[in-house]
Design an enzyme around this catalytic site. Structure first.
Site: not given
Ligand code: THU
Length: 139
Positions: A43-45, A54, A56, A95
């Site tokens: 995941n990259i915020e 996300c 995925e 996703c």
């Molecule tokens: N996130 C994912 O990368 N995949 C998931 O299946 C659920 C949520 C990430 C998005 C965000 O960066 C962090 O988790 C919190 O929601």
């Protein structure tokens, strides 16, 4: 299942690359194509929040953009940063929608806690009655 060992280990490793300074929730994913290639993601915020993506979808978009279109399985693992996951991390609705675009109902989704601890679901169970290309093709 031995066949998924590398996939699961790749997803676990990918949590290390996660950029999650806002949620402090790190996620790793590893996508297996039908040709046997693994595409990884984390995941990259973003400070503006909505550009956050996300793990995925990172894995899917890497694969699609490299010409891969058919997929067998994805392993997903997530939890508080620097901690082992205390629960399974199920994919978010967006996703699932992306999975629904490129995968059939038997696509396997491995929700991982540890290397030897994961549950396998099928896309058709996690995404019943999904909206897809077939809906747009109906007359
Ligand atoms: N996130 C994912 O990368 N995949 C998931 O299946 C659920 C949520 C990430 C998005 C965000 O960066 C962090 O988790 C919190 O929601």
């Amino acid at each position: 299942m031995k066949q998924y060992e590398e996939l699961v280990c790749t997803a676990i490793k990918m949590r290390e690359y996660s950029y999650a300074p806002y949620s402090h929730f790190t996620v790793g994913a590893a996508l297996l194509s039908k040709k046997g290639k693994i595409f990884s993601g984390c995941n990259i915020e973003n400070a503006s929040y909505s550009p956050t993506i996300c793990a995925e979808r990172v894995a899917f978009f890497k694969a699609i953009s490299e010409g891969e279109r058919e997929f067998k399985a994805i392993a997903i693992v997530g939890g508080k940063e620097n901690e082992k996951p205390n629960d399974y991390c199920a994919p978010c609705g967006v996703c699932r929608q992306v999975m629904n675009e490129f995968c059939d109902g038997d696509f396997q989704i491995l929700l991982v806690k540890e290397k030897d601890q994961y549950s396998i679901y099928r896309l058709k169970d996690l995404m019943p009655m999904g909206f897809g290309l077939k809906n747009l093709e109906k007359k």
